[in-house]
Design a protein around this motif. Structure first.
Motif, PDB file in Angstrom:
ATOM      1  N   ARG A   1       0.856  -1.194   0.000  1.00  0.00           N
ATOM      2  CA  ARG A   1       0.000   0.000   0.000  1.00  0.00           C
ATOM      3  C   ARG A   1       0.887   1.238   0.000  1.00  0.00           C
ATOM      4  NH1 ARG A   1      -5.789   0.023   2.325  1.00  0.00           N
ATOM      5  NH2 ARG A   1      -5.743   1.462   0.600  1.00  0.00           N
ATOM      6  N   MET A   2       0.502   2.239  -0.770  1.00  0.00           N
ATOM      7  CA  MET A   2       1.326   3.445  -0.926  1.00  0.00           C
ATOM      8  C   MET A   2       0.478   4.697  -0.854  1.00  0.00           C
ATOM      9  SD  MET A   2       3.759   2.565  -4.081  1.00  0.00           S
ATOM     10  CE  MET A   2       4.837   1.167  -4.042  1.00  0.00           C
ATOM     11  N   LYS A   3       1.155   5.816  -0.593  1.00  0.00           N
ATOM     12  CA  LYS A   3       0.421   7.080  -0.624  1.00  0.00           C
ATOM     13  C   LYS A   3       1.145   8.093  -1.521  1.00  0.00           C
ATOM     14  CE  LYS A   3      -2.220  10.139   2.186  1.00  0.00           C
ATOM     15  NZ  LYS A   3      -2.387  10.783   3.447  1.00  0.00           N
ATOM     16  N   CYS A   4       2.344   8.552  -1.070  1.00  0.00           N
ATOM     17  CA  CYS A   4       2.990   9.629  -1.823  1.00  0.00           C
ATOM     18  C   CYS A   4       3.647   9.119  -3.119  1.00  0.00           C
ATOM     19  CB  CYS A   4       4.016  10.349  -0.956  1.00  0.00           C
ATOM     20  SG  CYS A   4       5.448   9.327  -0.561  1.00  0.00           S
ATOM     21  N   GLY A   5       4.201   7.917  -3.080  1.00  0.00           N
ATOM     22  CA  GLY A   5       4.870   7.354  -4.264  1.00  0.00           C
ATOM     23  C   GLY A   5       6.295   7.843  -4.441  1.00  0.00           C
ATOM     24  N   VAL A   6       6.755   8.778  -3.583  1.00  0.00           N
ATOM     25  CA  VAL A   6       8.087   9.351  -3.796  1.00  0.00           C
ATOM     26  C   VAL A   6       8.977   9.278  -2.553  1.00  0.00           C
ATOM     27  CG1 VAL A   6       7.437  10.890  -5.690  1.00  0.00           C
ATOM     28  CG2 VAL A   6       7.157  11.687  -3.342  1.00  0.00           C
ATOM     29  N   GLY A   7       8.703   8.343  -1.643  1.00  0.00           N
ATOM     30  CA  GLY A   7       9.603   8.135  -0.505  1.00  0.00           C
ATOM     31  C   GLY A   7       9.471   9.141   0.619  1.00  0.00           C
ATOM     32  N   LYS A   8       8.355   9.845   0.710  1.00  0.00           N
ATOM     33  CA  LYS A   8       8.216  10.896   1.731  1.00  0.00           C
ATOM     34  C   LYS A   8       7.296  10.507   2.891  1.00  0.00           C
ATOM     35  CE  LYS A   8      10.521  14.148  -0.504  1.00  0.00           C
ATOM     36  NZ  LYS A   8      11.939  14.210  -0.202  1.00  0.00           N
ATOM     37  N   CYS A   9       6.266   9.704   2.646  1.00  0.00           N
ATOM     38  CA  CYS A   9       5.228   9.524   3.673  1.00  0.00           C
ATOM     39  C   CYS A   9       5.511   8.362   4.630  1.00  0.00           C
ATOM     40  CB  CYS A   9       3.857   9.334   3.024  1.00  0.00           C
ATOM     41  SG  CYS A   9       3.647   7.741   2.211  1.00  0.00           S
ATOM     42  N   GLY A  10       6.397   7.449   4.264  1.00  0.00           N
ATOM     43  CA  GLY A  10       6.743   6.320   5.131  1.00  0.00           C
ATOM     44  C   GLY A  10       5.685   5.232   5.170  1.00  0.00           C
ATOM     45  N   ARG A  11       4.759   5.256   4.210  1.00  0.00           N
ATOM     46  CA  ARG A  11       3.660   4.289   4.228  1.00  0.00           C
ATOM     47  C   ARG A  11       4.093   2.907   3.713  1.00  0.00           C
ATOM     48  NH1 ARG A  11      -2.226   5.669   3.045  1.00  0.00           N
ATOM     49  NH2 ARG A  11      -3.186   3.652   2.720  1.00  0.00           N
ATOM     50  N   CYS A  12       5.119   2.881   2.872  1.00  0.00           N
ATOM     51  CA  CYS A  12       5.395   1.636   2.151  1.00  0.00           C
ATOM     52  C   CYS A  12       6.719   0.994   2.539  1.00  0.00           C
ATOM     53  CB  CYS A  12       5.407   1.910   0.653  1.00  0.00           C
ATOM     54  SG  CYS A  12       6.840   2.871   0.156  1.00  0.00           S
ATOM     55  N   ASN A  13       7.292   1.404   3.705  1.00  0.00           N
ATOM     56  CA  ASN A  13       8.638   0.889   3.979  1.00  0.00           C
ATOM     57  C   ASN A  13       8.630  -0.542   4.499  1.00  0.00           C
ATOM     58  OD1 ASN A  13       7.654   2.046   6.509  1.00  0.00           O
ATOM     59  ND2 ASN A  13       9.665   1.442   7.276  1.00  0.00           N
ATOM     60  N   ILE A  14       9.666  -1.275   4.105  1.00  0.00           N
ATOM     61  CA  ILE A  14       9.954  -2.604   4.672  1.00  0.00           C
ATOM     62  C   ILE A  14      11.360  -2.456   5.228  1.00  0.00           C
ATOM     63  CG2 ILE A  14      10.096  -5.086   4.259  1.00  0.00           C
ATOM     64  CD1 ILE A  14       8.839  -4.664   1.557  1.00  0.00           C
ATOM     65  N   GLY A  15      11.495  -2.453   6.571  1.00  0.00           N
ATOM     66  CA  GLY A  15      12.798  -2.144   7.149  1.00  0.00           C
ATOM     67  C   GLY A  15      13.215  -0.771   6.662  1.00  0.00           C
ATOM     68  N   GLU A  16      14.436  -0.670   6.107  1.00  0.00           N
ATOM     69  CA  GLU A  16      14.891   0.653   5.664  1.00  0.00           C
ATOM     70  C   GLU A  16      14.595   0.922   4.190  1.00  0.00           C
ATOM     71  OE1 GLU A  16      19.503  -0.629   4.786  1.00  0.00           O
ATOM     72  OE2 GLU A  16      18.987   0.310   6.701  1.00  0.00           O
ATOM     73  N   LYS A  17      13.950  -0.018   3.511  1.00  0.00           N
ATOM     74  CA  LYS A  17      13.651   0.164   2.076  1.00  0.00           C
ATOM     75  C   LYS A  17      12.237   0.717   1.888  1.00  0.00           C
ATOM     76  CE  LYS A  17      17.301  -2.065   0.277  1.00  0.00           C
ATOM     77  NZ  LYS A  17      18.344  -1.401  -0.475  1.00  0.00           N
ATOM     78  N   TYR A  18      12.108   1.630   0.918  1.00  0.00           N
ATOM     79  CA  TYR A  18      10.788   2.126   0.538  1.00  0.00           C
ATOM     80  C   TYR A  18      10.404   1.441  -0.778  1.00  0.00           C
ATOM     81  CZ  TYR A  18      11.288   5.680   4.091  1.00  0.00           C
ATOM     82  OH  TYR A  18      11.437   6.314   5.291  1.00  0.00           O
ATOM     83  N   VAL A  19       9.257   0.777  -0.768  1.00  0.00           N
ATOM     84  CA  VAL A  19       8.869   0.041  -1.981  1.00  0.00           C
ATOM     85  C   VAL A  19       8.671   1.011  -3.147  1.00  0.00           C
ATOM     86  CG1 VAL A  19       7.146  -1.484  -3.021  1.00  0.00           C
ATOM     87  CG2 VAL A  19       7.878  -1.867  -0.681  1.00  0.00           C
ATOM     88  N   CYS A  20       8.140   2.233  -2.844  1.00  0.00           N
ATOM     89  CA  CYS A  20       7.871   3.180  -3.933  1.00  0.00           C
ATOM     90  C   CYS A  20       9.144   3.695  -4.584  1.00  0.00           C
ATOM     91  CB  CYS A  20       7.021   4.345  -3.443  1.00  0.00           C
ATOM     92  SG  CYS A  20       7.840   5.384  -2.224  1.00  0.00           S
ATOM     93  N   LYS A  21      10.224   3.831  -3.780  1.00  0.00           N
ATOM     94  CA  LYS A  21      11.449   4.457  -4.285  1.00  0.00           C
ATOM     95  C   LYS A  21      12.517   3.418  -4.626  1.00  0.00           C
ATOM     96  CE  LYS A  21      14.176   8.121  -2.819  1.00  0.00           C
ATOM     97  NZ  LYS A  21      14.618   8.971  -1.703  1.00  0.00           N
TER      98      LYS A  21
END
Ligand SMILES: Cc1cc2nc3c(=O)[nH]c(=O)nc-3n(C[C@H](O)[C@H](O)[C@H](O)COP(=O)(O)OP(=O)(O)OC[C@H]3O[C@@H](n4cnc5c(N)ncnc54)[C@H](O)[C@@H]3O)c2cc1C
Ligand code: FES
Length: 280
Positions: free
Chosen positions: A243-263
């Protein structure tokens, strides 16, 4: 000047194609209203974008067309909730917003020169359909080795992109294996689950990459098959749909550990996923 990453491009819906018998999957062909929009929206296979319907909201959708398509961009959307329902209600000619492209996409430089094995299930075929059409384009076909596609759905009525499947079946430079879970009247193709068919096809891991996208159960049973065939974890690519919101690594919605799925993603090698917390 760089485009504001939050600012959507205004696009028109040029064509809507109903993809499945249940009528809950549609492909939208979008064209840019502004001159030069398509050129600025330069994307790679495996990237995604945020589609927005005015007054309703936006959601991330993988790009289903090939970057070789010249004037439009396609998205295949399954109706599941608020925004996807609003998208399904759109008529041809309607205007929506398109933000992106986002994510890393497939590592095309690494894939070039290799044999490619595409393993797909259900409607998650979208970005792999983009990759298949990209490889099959006359300008690109010589830059890749053998192309094998194993694609399955529960029933013949749930197979999407039937027009592409028919066109690919007529070609000799792609080994296409389309399967459905159980026997159906009028279906004379393969019957069986994707991991079983993959095991029977037994593609060689020699100089090959496997690219896998589908429902979690298909992925869970396909990965051991690929491992058994000798594919290394660093040469198995997977696309995640967190699940994502901003798509650009800013909102912290999609992180797994230190990785952002969107970025950092949505495409990860199995080797990378094995190093992350099991939250996906
Ligand atoms: C990188 C990426 C690529 C995607 N590509 C596609 C695509 O090509 N085609 C497509 O149809 N969908 C795709 N999705 C999923 C799509 O984003 C969601 O279905 C969509 O956000 C649902 O929005 P909604 O407002 O209609 O649903 P909502 O009203 O927000 O929710 C409806 C239901 O869907 C679930 N849901 C919502 N978003 C997600 C999600 N991202 N993952 C899992 N469950 C979710 C909710 O839990 C709820 O059960 C992709 C998602 C990501 C992150
Ligand atoms: S969607 Fe906001 S950080 Fe990834």
């Amino acid at each position: 000047m760089m485009q504001n990453p939050y600012l959507p491009y205004p696009v028109d819906v040029r064509k809507v194609t109903l993809e499945n018998e249940a009528k809950d999957i549609k492909t939208f062909e979008l064209v840019f209203q502004e001159d030069g929009g398509k050129e600025r929206f330069a994307y790679r296979c495996g990237q995604f974008a945020e589609l927005s319907v005015l007054g309703v909201g936006e959601c991330p959708i993988g790009i289903a067309s090939s970057p070789m398509d010249t004037d439009s961009v396609q998205f295949t959307v399954k109706k599941v909730g608020v925004v996807t329902t609003a998208l399904h209600e759109l008529e041809e000619g309607a205007s929506i917003g398109l933000r992106g492209p986002y994510g890393n996409g497939f590592p095309m430089d690494e894939l070039e020169g290799s044999n490619i094995v595409i393993v797909a299930g259900g409607f998650a075929f979208t970005t792999l359909r983009s990759l298949t059409n990209y490889i099959l384009h006359p300008d690109n076909r010589d830059r890749f080795g053998e192309l094998t596609v194993v694609y399955g759905a529960r029933t013949p009525g749930e197979l999407i992109y039937k027009y592409d499947l028919e066109a690919w079946a007529r070609r000799e430079d792609i080994q296409l294996h389309v399967t459905v879970d159980t026997e159906h009247e009028g279906w004379d193709g393969l019957v069986g689950f994707v991991p079983t068919v993959l095991g029977n096809v037994a593609p060689s891991p020699e100089n090959a990459f496997a690219v896998v996208c589908g429902p979690p159960v298909m992925i869970r049973f396909s990965l051991p098959v690929l491992a058994q065939q000798g594919f290394q974890a660093s040469r198995i690519l997977n696309s995640l749909e967190m699940r994502m919101k901003c798509g650009v690594g800013k909102c912290g919605r999609c992180n797994i550990g230190e990785k952002y799925v969107c970025k950092n993603g949505p495409v990860f090698t199995l080797e990378e996923l094995q190093g992350l917390p099991q939250e996906y």
